[in-house]
Design a protein around this motif. Structure first.
Motif, PDB file in Angstrom:
ATOM      1  N   PRO A 380      17.016 -17.136 -29.045  1.00 33.40           N
ATOM      2  CA  PRO A 380      17.351 -17.514 -27.660  1.00 33.40           C
ATOM      3  C   PRO A 380      17.636 -18.997 -27.448  1.00 33.40           C
ATOM      4  CG  PRO A 380      14.983 -17.233 -27.877  1.00 33.40           C
ATOM      5  CD  PRO A 380      15.576 -16.914 -29.231  1.00 33.40           C
ATOM      6  N   LYS A 381      17.592 -19.793 -28.523  1.00 33.11           N
ATOM      7  CA  LYS A 381      17.692 -21.249 -28.368  1.00 33.11           C
ATOM      8  C   LYS A 381      18.936 -21.738 -27.640  1.00 33.11           C
ATOM      9  CE  LYS A 381      15.337 -22.826 -32.585  1.00 33.11           C
ATOM     10  NZ  LYS A 381      15.606 -23.538 -33.853  1.00 33.11           N
ATOM     11  N   ASN A 382      20.096 -21.211 -28.016  1.00 29.46           N
ATOM     12  CA  ASN A 382      21.349 -21.783 -27.512  1.00 29.46           C
ATOM     13  C   ASN A 382      21.968 -20.988 -26.376  1.00 29.46           C
ATOM     14  OD1 ASN A 382      21.054 -23.791 -29.328  1.00 29.46           O
ATOM     15  ND2 ASN A 382      22.556 -23.048 -30.780  1.00 29.46           N
ATOM     16  N   LEU A 383      21.133 -20.273 -25.625  1.00 31.30           N
ATOM     17  CA  LEU A 383      21.630 -19.464 -24.514  1.00 31.30           C
ATOM     18  C   LEU A 383      21.139 -20.032 -23.194  1.00 31.30           C
ATOM     19  CD1 LEU A 383      20.716 -15.955 -25.959  1.00 31.30           C
ATOM     20  CD2 LEU A 383      23.025 -16.876 -25.708  1.00 31.30           C
ATOM     21  N   THR A 384      21.959 -19.898 -22.165  1.00 38.45           N
ATOM     22  CA  THR A 384      21.451 -20.151 -20.820  1.00 38.45           C
ATOM     23  C   THR A 384      20.857 -18.832 -20.319  1.00 38.45           C
ATOM     24  OG1 THR A 384      23.511 -19.472 -19.780  1.00 38.45           O
ATOM     25  CG2 THR A 384      23.322 -21.801 -20.361  1.00 38.45           C
ATOM     26  N   THR A 385      20.153 -18.891 -19.206  1.00 43.00           N
ATOM     27  CA  THR A 385      19.572 -17.665 -18.659  1.00 43.00           C
ATOM     28  C   THR A 385      20.681 -16.692 -18.254  1.00 43.00           C
ATOM     29  OG1 THR A 385      17.694 -18.944 -17.908  1.00 43.00           O
ATOM     30  CG2 THR A 385      17.967 -16.780 -16.912  1.00 43.00           C
ATOM     31  N   ASP A 386      21.743 -17.227 -17.664  1.00 42.30           N
ATOM     32  CA  ASP A 386      22.878 -16.372 -17.283  1.00 42.30           C
ATOM     33  C   ASP A 386      23.487 -15.703 -18.513  1.00 42.30           C
ATOM     34  OD1 ASP A 386      22.647 -16.857 -14.652  1.00 42.30           O
ATOM     35  OD2 ASP A 386      24.330 -18.290 -14.505  1.00 42.30           O
ATOM     36  N   GLU A 387      23.638 -16.477 -19.565  1.00 39.56           N
ATOM     37  CA  GLU A 387      24.217 -15.915 -20.784  1.00 39.56           C
ATOM     38  C   GLU A 387      23.312 -14.834 -21.375  1.00 39.56           C
ATOM     39  OE1 GLU A 387      26.936 -19.542 -22.660  1.00 39.56           O
ATOM     40  OE2 GLU A 387      24.788 -19.499 -23.053  1.00 39.56           O
ATOM     41  N   ALA A 388      21.992 -15.076 -21.324  1.00 35.59           N
ATOM     42  CA  ALA A 388      21.052 -14.085 -21.849  1.00 35.59           C
ATOM     43  C   ALA A 388      21.223 -12.765 -21.088  1.00 35.59           C
ATOM     44  CB  ALA A 388      19.627 -14.601 -21.728  1.00 35.59           C
ATOM     45  N   ARG A 389      21.337 -12.835 -19.756  1.00 32.11           N
ATOM     46  CA  ARG A 389      21.535 -11.627 -18.941  1.00 32.11           C
ATOM     47  C   ARG A 389      22.853 -10.945 -19.295  1.00 32.11           C
ATOM     48  NH1 ARG A 389      19.103 -14.460 -14.430  1.00 32.11           N
ATOM     49  NH2 ARG A 389      16.953 -13.717 -14.363  1.00 32.11           N
ATOM     50  N   TYR A 390      23.891 -11.772 -19.475  1.00 39.01           N
ATOM     51  CA  TYR A 390      25.210 -11.247 -19.802  1.00 39.01           C
ATOM     52  C   TYR A 390      25.188 -10.537 -21.158  1.00 39.01           C
ATOM     53  CZ  TYR A 390      30.220 -11.230 -20.833  1.00 39.01           C
ATOM     54  OH  TYR A 390      31.497 -10.855 -21.166  1.00 39.01           O
ATOM     55  N   VAL A 391      24.467 -11.112 -22.114  1.00 43.88           N
ATOM     56  CA  VAL A 391      24.375 -10.512 -23.450  1.00 43.88           C
ATOM     57  C   VAL A 391      23.726  -9.127 -23.353  1.00 43.88           C
ATOM     58  CG1 VAL A 391      23.217 -10.717 -25.700  1.00 43.88           C
ATOM     59  CG2 VAL A 391      24.403 -12.693 -24.727  1.00 43.88           C
ATOM     60  N   VAL A 392      22.672  -9.031 -22.552  1.00 45.73           N
ATOM     61  CA  VAL A 392      21.998  -7.736 -22.366  1.00 45.73           C
ATOM     62  C   VAL A 392      22.987  -6.714 -21.792  1.00 45.73           C
ATOM     63  CG1 VAL A 392      20.211  -6.500 -21.067  1.00 45.73           C
ATOM     64  CG2 VAL A 392      19.706  -8.748 -22.062  1.00 45.73           C
ATOM     65  N   GLU A 393      23.723  -7.165 -20.782  1.00 47.23           N
ATOM     66  CA  GLU A 393      24.697  -6.274 -20.137  1.00 47.23           C
ATOM     67  C   GLU A 393      25.746  -5.791 -21.150  1.00 47.23           C
ATOM     68  OE1 GLU A 393      26.763  -8.221 -16.818  1.00 47.23           O
ATOM     69  OE2 GLU A 393      28.534  -7.102 -17.481  1.00 47.23           O
ATOM     70  N   ARG A 394      26.240  -6.716 -21.987  1.00 45.66           N
ATOM     71  CA  ARG A 394      27.291  -6.340 -22.948  1.00 45.66           C
ATOM     72  C   ARG A 394      26.745  -5.440 -24.065  1.00 45.66           C
ATOM     73  NH1 ARG A 394      30.805  -5.410 -20.418  1.00 45.66           N
ATOM     74  NH2 ARG A 394      31.930  -4.956 -22.347  1.00 45.66           N
ATOM     75  N   ILE A 395      25.514  -5.669 -24.460  1.00 45.16           N
ATOM     76  CA  ILE A 395      24.920  -4.795 -25.475  1.00 45.16           C
ATOM     77  C   ILE A 395      24.835  -3.375 -24.902  1.00 45.16           C
ATOM     78  CG2 ILE A 395      22.788  -4.258 -26.749  1.00 45.16           C
ATOM     79  CD1 ILE A 395      22.380  -7.280 -27.089  1.00 45.16           C
ATOM     80  N   ARG A 396      24.334  -3.292 -23.681  1.00 46.27           N
ATOM     81  CA  ARG A 396      24.206  -1.961 -23.032  1.00 46.27           C
ATOM     82  C   ARG A 396      25.575  -1.291 -22.925  1.00 46.27           C
ATOM     83  NH1 ARG A 396      20.272  -3.771 -18.163  1.00 46.27           N
ATOM     84  NH2 ARG A 396      18.299  -3.715 -19.311  1.00 46.27           N
TER      85      ARG A 396
END
Ligand code: PLP
Length: 400
Positions: A380-396
């Motif tokens: 999680p080091k190089n992610l913003t919180t928004d990006e982390a949420r977006y990554v979850v959405e794209r994985i799903r």
């Protein structure tokens, strides 16, 4: 997903959401804004590169406790230049021949367990690597013993090298003792060992002769910078082989804190370090980033990473079809990492999912080193919180 247009958009090159940590191939880390601004200002005036290297060396000396310091073109080139210094010392004759080392001692002893794909950096300087020890098959053997290092040392040895990574069984102290008993320098590859910032001086205190750090990882300086700290005579050899000199012997004026002109025969020619140029902008960017890295509260940064890790693990655990395990969850001193497996009836396997994420725009890079175990990794080091949420959405979205 980012609202503001990046320069990459202008060029038609997709941006990346970096879930892999400080990997160079996807941009390493983001340079600190203050350092980027300092680089822009550095671009507005001329400066004598030697003067600027001397100033950087002063800071590196201060923070590492070493006799001298130098800014290189990445930690990899710090290792190349460190090796060149160990081979050539103050001999202009040898410097002028590198990377050819016919009839010149050129062996660098490396414990087998420390070998890795960056070892090309030593070979670029002309070194031959002599690897010692062997891999343990799970019997609890030491991968290398002090006597094995001693036995590998010959008249052709110029240095012993050590990569500081958690799996190393032989202590740095032991390696330094054996090397120093044989009057040989020890090079430490500590490229990725920051934070903690105390590591900036730990290796020097332990007696290491040359230590390499990356300027483009946690320091968050320019991607093409590295920090070399070590013994004055060896750093002098680096400066002689890397700094552009002058055009007339009589007016050669290298920085005196790096090069003692009394101790050398005169102005050197361009050495092996010349193709590894460090520009004024990079030097300024590194100096600025290193100062900010020193001032920053490490615990706060770690806490921020781990909060993002927690968000990711909660969201992914709540997702159907994902098997999530969390590394370092109970250890507040280490960054949380996620291992994610896929179990969806008729859905993609892990490899297909990794590829699909990578082919999106922006490209999402998750760690693939664990692919053979059927899982991918998220740092999680190089992610913003928004990006982390977006990554979850794209994985799903890619699961169905
Ligand atoms: C990253 C790394 C390097 C190379 O560092 P650069 O600054 O990218 O040149 C060398 N050795 C190790 C162990 C690393 O992790």
């Amino acid at each position: 997903m980012t609202s503001n247009t990046t320069v990459y958009d202008e060029l038609g090159v997709p941006t990346v959401i970096n879930c892999v940590g400080e990997q160079t191939r996807v941009g390493g880390t983001l340079i600190r804004p203050e350092a980027a601004d300092a680089m822009r200002r550095a671009a507005n005036a001329y400066v004598h590169l030697g003067d600027l290297q001397a100033r950087a060396g002063e800071l590196i000396t201060e923070v590492t406790g070493a006799e001298a310091g130098y800014v290189t073109n990445g930690a990899a080139s710090a290792l190349t230049l460190a090796t060149a210094a160990c081979i050539a010392g103050d001999s202009y004759e040898i410097m002028n021949k590198l990377p050819r080392t016919d009839d010149v001692p050129d062996e660098v002893v490396i414990p087998s367990a420390h070998r890795n794909e960056y070892e090309v950096a030593y070979r670029v300087a002309g070194a031959r690597l002599v690897s010692v020890g062997m891999n343990d098959l799970g019997n609890g053997l030491e991968s290398v013993e002090p006597w094995e290092i001693q036995a590998a040392i010959t008249d052709s040895t110029v240095a012993v090298t050590y990569v500081d990574r958690p799996h190393n069984q032989l202590s740095l102290r032991t390696v330094i003792d054996v090397a120093h008993e044989n009057d040989l320098p020890v090079i430490v590859d500590a490229a990725a060992e920051l934070p903690p910032k105390e590591n900036l001086h730990r290796y020097v205190e332990a007696g290491a002769d040359l230590v390499a750090f990356s300027g483009g990882k946690a320091v968050r300086g320019p991607q093409t910078t590295g920090i070399l700290a070590g013994r004055g005579s060896l750093v002098q050899s680096v400066a002689l082989q890397q700094l552009p000199s002058g055009t007339h012997e009589d007016l050669w004026d290298p920085p005196r804190s790096l090069i003692d002109t009394e101790s050398v025969p005169g102005m050197p020619r361009h050495g092996i370090g010349r193709p590894m140029k460090v520009g004024k902008e990079e030097l300024v960017g590194l100096i600025c980033a290193l100062q900010l890295f020193l001032e920053e509260d490490e615990r706060e940064v770690l806490q921020e990473w781990n909060e993002r890790g927690k968000l990711l693990s909660e969201e992914l655990r709540a997702s159907e079809g994902l098997l999530v395990s969390v590394l370092n969850e109970k250890d507040p001193n280490r960054v949380t990492e996620l291992l994610v497996g896929v179990d969806v009836e008729g859905g993609p396997d892990v490899e297909t999912l990794i590829r699909a994420l990578r082919n999106e725009d922006p490209r999402i890079f998750v760690g693939e080193r664990t692919l053979d175990s059927g899982v991918f990794r998220i740092v999680p080091k190089n992610l913003t919180t928004d990006e982390a949420r977006y990554v979850v959405e794209r994985i799903r979205a890619n699961l169905s």
